[in-house]
Design a protein around this motif. Structure first.
Motif, PDB file in Angstrom:
ATOM      1  N   LYS A  10       0.202  12.207  -8.449  1.00  0.00           N
ATOM      2  CA  LYS A  10      -0.393  13.293  -7.663  1.00  0.00           C
ATOM      3  C   LYS A  10       0.529  14.506  -7.630  1.00  0.00           C
ATOM      4  N   ALA A  11       1.830  14.249  -7.481  1.00  0.00           N
ATOM      5  CA  ALA A  11       2.798  15.344  -7.363  1.00  0.00           C
ATOM      6  C   ALA A  11       2.806  16.225  -8.595  1.00  0.00           C
ATOM      7  N   ARG A  58       0.811  -1.215   0.000  1.00  0.00           N
ATOM      8  CA  ARG A  58       0.000   0.000   0.000  1.00  0.00           C
ATOM      9  C   ARG A  58       0.851   1.276   0.000  1.00  0.00           C
ATOM     10  N   LEU A  59       1.968   1.267   0.737  1.00  0.00           N
ATOM     11  CA  LEU A  59       2.719   2.504   0.925  1.00  0.00           C
ATOM     12  C   LEU A  59       4.070   2.579   0.219  1.00  0.00           C
ATOM     13  N   PHE A  60       4.697   1.433  -0.037  1.00  0.00           N
ATOM     14  CA  PHE A  60       6.088   1.472  -0.493  1.00  0.00           C
ATOM     15  C   PHE A  60       6.351   0.722  -1.802  1.00  0.00           C
ATOM     16  N   SER A  61       5.330   0.264  -2.465  1.00  0.00           N
ATOM     17  CA  SER A  61       5.505  -0.478  -3.718  1.00  0.00           C
ATOM     18  C   SER A  61       5.719   0.484  -4.887  1.00  0.00           C
ATOM     19  N   ALA A  62       6.075  -0.059  -6.015  1.00  0.00           N
ATOM     20  CA  ALA A  62       6.219   0.751  -7.232  1.00  0.00           C
ATOM     21  C   ALA A  62       4.892   1.419  -7.579  1.00  0.00           C
ATOM     22  N   GLU A  63       3.797   0.696  -7.372  1.00  0.00           N
ATOM     23  CA  GLU A  63       2.481   1.258  -7.666  1.00  0.00           C
ATOM     24  C   GLU A  63       2.181   2.445  -6.754  1.00  0.00           C
ATOM     25  N   PHE A 112       4.409   4.372  -5.351  1.00  0.00           N
ATOM     26  CA  PHE A 112       5.289   5.450  -5.796  1.00  0.00           C
ATOM     27  C   PHE A 112       4.701   6.126  -7.033  1.00  0.00           C
ATOM     28  N   GLN A 113       4.221   5.335  -7.984  1.00  0.00           N
ATOM     29  CA  GLN A 113       3.636   5.901  -9.202  1.00  0.00           C
ATOM     30  C   GLN A 113       2.433   6.777  -8.868  1.00  0.00           C
ATOM     31  N   TYR A 122      -1.240  18.811  -3.770  1.00  0.00           N
ATOM     32  CA  TYR A 122      -0.116  17.936  -3.485  1.00  0.00           C
ATOM     33  C   TYR A 122       1.202  18.648  -3.748  1.00  0.00           C
ATOM     34  N   ARG A 123       1.259  19.439  -4.824  1.00  0.00           N
ATOM     35  CA  ARG A 123       2.497  20.153  -5.148  1.00  0.00           C
ATOM     36  C   ARG A 123       2.859  21.150  -4.059  1.00  0.00           C
ATOM     37  N   SER A 124       1.875  21.679  -3.343  1.00  0.00           N
ATOM     38  CA  SER A 124       2.164  22.648  -2.288  1.00  0.00           C
ATOM     39  C   SER A 124       2.516  21.974  -0.963  1.00  0.00           C
ATOM     40  N   SER A 125       2.292  20.657  -0.835  1.00  0.00           N
ATOM     41  CA  SER A 125       2.667  19.955   0.394  1.00  0.00           C
ATOM     42  C   SER A 125       4.168  19.696   0.399  1.00  0.00           C
ATOM     43  N   SER A 126       4.732  19.455   1.576  1.00  0.00           N
ATOM     44  CA  SER A 126       6.187  19.226   1.646  1.00  0.00           C
ATOM     45  C   SER A 126       6.578  17.961   0.892  1.00  0.00           C
ATOM     46  N   TRP A 127       5.774  16.870   1.012  1.00  0.00           N
ATOM     47  CA  TRP A 127       6.078  15.634   0.287  1.00  0.00           C
ATOM     48  C   TRP A 127       6.032  15.887  -1.218  1.00  0.00           C
TER      49      TRP A 127
END
Length: 187
Positions: free
Chosen positions: A152-153, A139-144, A146-147, A159-164
């Motif tokens: 979203k980024a 759920r959190l760390f797979s390639a999917e 990440f994609q 999302y672009r304005s969030s630190s992540w």
């Protein structure tokens, strides 16, 4: 219990600290506490297949670095459906879900022992936690995952304005710059 402790990790005889810690741990295990080599085994270096076998057959992976950054070991363990007992600092606070995919501990050895015994006393617990860990990794760390975060980024203002999001954009721009430099250099 027929429990066995395997202490495994990268080892480089040229690094003085590696040699000192290895010798100190062997002295503690065999001389101070009187364990046999059947009860406590040291694997200083190992292949990827040996690592996979160790992790996948373990009741738990103990991850002891304090203040460690993200750390891939807990993710690897959970991907193999093995619970993690880790220090409650640094990366494990993000990767290990306390009492769900493993346990987060202070530096108190008694606490570590208590959680190890909890896993040993209930044979279904490592399996249950391991399955939850695998789902967490997917759920959190797979390639999917990440994609999805990457998409979203680059597509959402929020999302672009969030630190992540800003970190992801910087990483993407940096990666693009490296690829572009390599392409231009090769021509």
């Amino acid at each position: 219990h027929g429990a066995k402790l395997v202490i495994a990790g990268g080892y480089d005889a040229r690094v003085k600290e590696n040699v000192e810690v290895y010798n100190e741990l062997r002295t503690l295990a065999y001389d101070t506490y009187g364990f046999s080599e059947k009860q406590v085994t040291f694997m200083r270096s190992f292949s990827d297949s040996e690592k996979a076998s160790l992790i996948s057959t373990a009741a738990a992976v103990l991850y002891t670095p304090e203040g460690e950054h993200f750390g891939i070991v807990p993710i690897e363990a959970m991907a193999y459906q093995t619970p993690v007992i880790a220090i409650n600092s640094g990366g494990p606070k993000e990767t290990v879900e306390h009492k769900e995919t493993g346990f987060l501990c202070s530096t108190d050895a008694t606490e570590w022992a208590r959680y190890m015994m909890e896993l040993m006393k209930d044979p279904s617990k490592p399996d249950t936690m391991g399955k939850k860990g695998r789902k967490r990794v997917e759920r959190l760390f797979s390639a999917e995952a990440f994609q999805s975060k990457f998409h979203k980024a680059v597509t959402t203002t929020e999302y672009r304005s969030s630190s992540w999001g800003r970190i992801m954009i910087v990483l993407v721009v940096a990666a693009f710059g490296i690829v572009l430099a390599l392409v231009l250099r090769s021509h």
